[in-house]
Scaffold this motif. Structure first.
Motif, mmCIF file in Angstrom:
data_model
loop_
_atom_site.group_PDB
_atom_site.id
_atom_site.type_symbol
_atom_site.label_atom_id
_atom_site.label_comp_id
_atom_site.label_asym_id
_atom_site.label_seq_id
_atom_site.Cartn_x
_atom_site.Cartn_y
_atom_site.Cartn_z
ATOM 1 N N VAL A 102 0.878 -1.256 0.068
ATOM 2 C CA VAL A 102 0.038 0.053 0.207
ATOM 3 C C VAL A 102 0.671 1.398 -0.211
ATOM 4 C CG1 VAL A 102 -1.662 1.336 1.279
ATOM 5 C CG2 VAL A 102 -2.074 -0.968 1.056
ATOM 6 N N SER A 103 1.855 1.287 1.000
ATOM 7 C CA SER A 103 2.803 2.337 0.910
ATOM 8 C C SER A 103 3.458 2.683 -0.552
ATOM 9 C CB SER A 103 3.945 2.084 1.949
ATOM 10 O OG SER A 103 4.713 3.445 1.956
ATOM 11 N N GLU A 104 4.083 1.628 -1.065
ATOM 12 C CA GLU A 104 4.558 1.730 -2.565
ATOM 13 C C GLU A 104 3.615 2.195 -3.339
ATOM 14 O OE1 GLU A 104 6.195 -2.029 -3.598
ATOM 15 O OE2 GLU A 104 7.741 -1.943 -2.220
ATOM 16 N N ASP A 105 2.192 2.064 -3.399
ATOM 17 C CA ASP A 105 1.386 2.382 -4.459
ATOM 18 C C ASP A 105 1.183 3.606 -3.996
ATOM 19 O OD1 ASP A 105 0.918 0.112 -5.439
ATOM 20 O OD2 ASP A 105 -0.685 -0.553 -4.575
ATOM 21 N N GLU A 106 1.081 4.338 -2.664
ATOM 22 C CA GLU A 106 0.895 5.660 -2.391
ATOM 23 C C GLU A 106 2.047 6.512 -3.194
ATOM 24 O OE1 GLU A 106 -0.872 9.045 -0.891
ATOM 25 O OE2 GLU A 106 -1.636 6.981 -1.284
ATOM 26 N N LEU A 107 3.462 6.004 -2.858
ATOM 27 C CA LEU A 107 4.359 6.775 -3.463
ATOM 28 C C LEU A 107 4.310 6.932 -4.868
ATOM 29 C CD1 LEU A 107 7.247 5.232 -1.319
ATOM 30 C CD2 LEU A 107 6.266 7.621 -1.314
ATOM 31 N N LYS A 108 3.889 5.848 -5.698
ATOM 32 C CA LYS A 108 3.516 5.734 -7.180
ATOM 33 C C LYS A 108 2.654 6.936 -7.620
ATOM 34 C CE LYS A 108 5.412 1.437 -8.329
ATOM 35 N NZ LYS A 108 5.016 -0.153 -8.481
ATOM 36 N N ARG A 109 1.559 6.999 -6.513
ATOM 37 C CA ARG A 109 0.147 7.709 -7.079
ATOM 38 C C ARG A 109 0.819 9.156 -6.738
ATOM 39 N NH1 ARG A 109 -3.732 10.631 -4.482
ATOM 40 N NH2 ARG A 109 -2.695 10.159 -2.567
ATOM 41 N N GLN A 110 1.517 9.389 -5.873
ATOM 42 C CA GLN A 110 2.087 11.162 -5.513
ATOM 43 C C GLN A 110 3.285 11.179 -6.656
ATOM 44 O OE1 GLN A 110 3.849 10.975 -1.641
ATOM 45 N NE2 GLN A 110 1.952 10.750 -0.406
ATOM 46 N N LYS A 111 3.915 10.649 -7.063
ATOM 47 C CA LYS A 111 4.796 10.780 -8.479
ATOM 48 C C LYS A 111 3.975 11.060 -9.559
ATOM 49 C CE LYS A 111 8.618 8.073 -6.741
ATOM 50 N NZ LYS A 111 9.835 6.910 -6.930
ATOM 51 N N ARG A 112 2.902 10.425 -9.718
ATOM 52 C CA ARG A 112 2.284 10.544 -10.983
ATOM 53 C C ARG A 112 1.475 12.046 -10.883
ATOM 54 N NH1 ARG A 112 0.597 5.012 -10.628
ATOM 55 N NH2 ARG A 112 -1.065 5.441 -9.560
ATOM 56 N N MET A 113 0.880 12.271 -9.534
ATOM 57 C CA MET A 113 0.385 13.394 -9.522
ATOM 58 C C MET A 113 1.168 14.619 -9.717
ATOM 59 S SD MET A 113 -2.189 12.992 -6.029
ATOM 60 C CE MET A 113 -2.750 14.696 -6.046
ATOM 61 N N LYS A 114 2.314 14.597 -9.403
ATOM 62 C CA LYS A 114 3.389 15.633 -9.375
ATOM 63 C C LYS A 114 3.733 15.405 -10.988
ATOM 64 C CE LYS A 114 6.051 15.534 -5.137
ATOM 65 N NZ LYS A 114 7.254 15.314 -4.337
ATOM 66 N N LEU A 115 3.817 14.569 -11.713
ATOM 67 C CA LEU A 115 3.845 14.457 -13.232
ATOM 68 C C LEU A 115 3.017 15.146 -13.804
ATOM 69 C CD1 LEU A 115 5.806 13.750 -15.432
ATOM 70 C CD2 LEU A 115 4.556 11.484 -15.400
ATOM 71 N N PHE A 116 1.801 15.050 -13.620
ATOM 72 C CA PHE A 116 0.585 15.604 -13.975
ATOM 73 C C PHE A 116 0.711 17.214 -13.977
ATOM 74 C CE2 PHE A 116 -1.864 11.257 -13.900
ATOM 75 C CZ PHE A 116 -1.215 10.977 -15.037
ATOM 76 N N MET A 117 0.901 17.400 -12.556
ATOM 77 C CA MET A 117 1.055 18.987 -12.236
ATOM 78 C C MET A 117 2.148 19.778 -13.028
ATOM 79 S SD MET A 117 2.000 20.764 -8.365
ATOM 80 C CE MET A 117 3.422 20.036 -8.556
ATOM 81 N N TYR A 118 3.063 19.098 -13.330
ATOM 82 C CA TYR A 118 4.531 19.608 -13.983
ATOM 83 C C TYR A 118 4.093 19.799 -15.456
ATOM 84 C CZ TYR A 118 7.365 19.025 -10.144
ATOM 85 O OH TYR A 118 8.044 18.915 -8.644
ATOM 86 N N ILE A 119 3.366 18.708 -15.959
ATOM 87 C CA ILE A 119 2.763 18.921 -17.587
ATOM 88 C C ILE A 119 1.542 20.220 -17.611
ATOM 89 C CG2 ILE A 119 1.503 17.653 -19.155
ATOM 90 C CD1 ILE A 119 2.726 14.931 -18.195
ATOM 91 N N GLY A 120 0.836 20.085 -16.416
ATOM 92 C CA GLY A 120 -0.264 21.270 -16.621
ATOM 93 C C GLY A 120 0.510 22.400 -16.719
ATOM 94 N N ILE A 121 1.488 22.909 -15.529
ATOM 95 C CA ILE A 121 2.152 23.947 -15.673
ATOM 96 C C ILE A 121 2.731 24.364 -16.926
ATOM 97 C CG2 ILE A 121 4.160 25.165 -14.522
ATOM 98 C CD1 ILE A 121 3.372 23.853 -11.794
ATOM 99 N N PHE A 122 3.461 23.272 -17.411
ATOM 100 C CA PHE A 122 4.010 23.638 -18.518
ATOM 101 C C PHE A 122 2.981 23.960 -19.866
ATOM 102 C CE2 PHE A 122 5.704 21.940 -22.905
ATOM 103 C CZ PHE A 122 6.749 22.609 -22.925
ATOM 104 N N ILE A 123 1.995 23.130 -20.090
ATOM 105 C CA ILE A 123 0.977 23.594 -20.736
ATOM 106 C C ILE A 123 0.435 24.957 -20.740
ATOM 107 C CG2 ILE A 123 -1.454 22.987 -21.702
ATOM 108 C CD1 ILE A 123 -0.867 19.987 -21.135
ATOM 109 N N VAL A 124 0.340 25.650 -19.339
ATOM 110 C CA VAL A 124 -0.159 26.938 -19.081
ATOM 111 C C VAL A 124 0.698 27.754 -19.475
ATOM 112 C CG1 VAL A 124 -0.851 28.469 -17.209
ATOM 113 C CG2 VAL A 124 -1.780 26.050 -17.258
ATOM 114 N N PHE A 125 2.010 27.336 -19.303
ATOM 115 C CA PHE A 125 3.153 28.571 -19.717
ATOM 116 C C PHE A 125 3.144 28.703 -21.003
ATOM 117 C CE2 PHE A 125 7.946 29.081 -20.877
ATOM 118 C CZ PHE A 125 7.931 30.205 -20.204
ATOM 119 N N GLN A 126 3.206 27.184 -21.855
ATOM 120 C CA GLN A 126 3.140 27.446 -23.521
ATOM 121 C C GLN A 126 1.979 28.437 -23.927
ATOM 122 O OE1 GLN A 126 5.722 26.396 -25.550
ATOM 123 N NE2 GLN A 126 6.421 26.084 -23.705
ATOM 124 N N ILE A 127 0.655 27.915 -23.370
ATOM 125 C CA ILE A 127 -0.430 29.088 -23.706
ATOM 126 C C ILE A 127 -0.237 30.400 -23.623
ATOM 127 C CG2 ILE A 127 -2.704 29.472 -23.306
ATOM 128 C CD1 ILE A 127 -3.189 26.641 -22.618
#
Length: 211
Positions: free
Chosen positions: A26-51
């Motif tokens: 469960v702990s490993e899954d939570e870490l993976k989920r947090q990493k994915r959320m950070k990745l999506f957040m960085y992608i979102g920031i990059f898209i907004v910056f490009q716009i």
């Protein structure tokens, strides 16, 4: 005599709680989920910056503005006037200035600047085919000769010459294209409309206004 046997026992955690394999997963899954959320957040920031960058680029660099055409300083070489006739003739030098504020060159075709008295042409000057560079002003030196041969005798020219203030107008239209990023070309026409007041007592230009 009984034989003493030393048996080793596993040490218990200091807090008295043993972590199970299920909790570890469960702990490993939570870490993976947090990493994915950070990745999506960085992608979102990059898209907004490009716009934002593309919006600013479109509103500034890619926005095509109409170039401006104006007369420069007028240097009178000669001015002769006869109120009784009435008539006048004058020669002067000036500049036709094409101001281009775009992020690309403005290429325009050959044209003509016409000088008029109360809507009647008193002279013309040719504007050669040329180019105003990116965010620069093209200055074209011209020599102008004007006379009253085409003005009807019923005009108010005599009274103006007696007042020693003569007002003329000058008009021109340039047609051409603004080129951006070597891929986009947009047609633009630039118009000149100037009013010139000559002081006949000093044989100099009293005022020059262009719009």
């Amino acid at each position: 005599m009984s034989e003493n046997t030393n048996q080793a026992y596993p040490l218990a955690p200091a807090n008295g709680y043993t972590r199970s394999d299920g909790e570890s997963l469960v702990s490993e899954d939570e870490l993976k989920r947090q990493k994915r959320m950070k990745l999506f957040m960085y992608i979102g920031i990059f898209i907004v910056f490009q716009i934002i960058v593309m919006t600013v680029f479109g509103l500034t660099v890619m926005k095509v503005k109409t170039p401006k055409v104006r007369l420069g300083q007028i240097n009178v070489k000669s001015f002769n006037s006869v109120p009784a006739t009435p008539s006048f003739d004058t020669t002067f030098t000036t500049q036709i200035r094409v101001k281009n504020t775009n992020w690309g060159p403005y290429k325009f075709d050959a044209s003509t600047a016409t000088f008029m008295y109360q809507g009647v042409a008193v002279g013309q000057v040719s504007i050669p085919k040329s180019k105003a560079g990116m965010r620069s002003t093209k200055k074209i030196n011209v020599a102008v000769s004007l006379n009253t041969d085409g003005i009807p005798s019923s005009s108010n020219l005599g009274s103006e010459l007696n007042s020693e203030i003569l007002t003329l107008t000058s008009q021109a239209k340039l047609t051409g294209k603004v080129e951006l990023m070597l891929i986009m070309k947009k047609k633009k026409s630039a118009n000149m409309d100037c009013t010139i007041a000559f002081d006949l007592s000093t044989k100099m230009v009293k005022s020059l206004q262009c719009k």
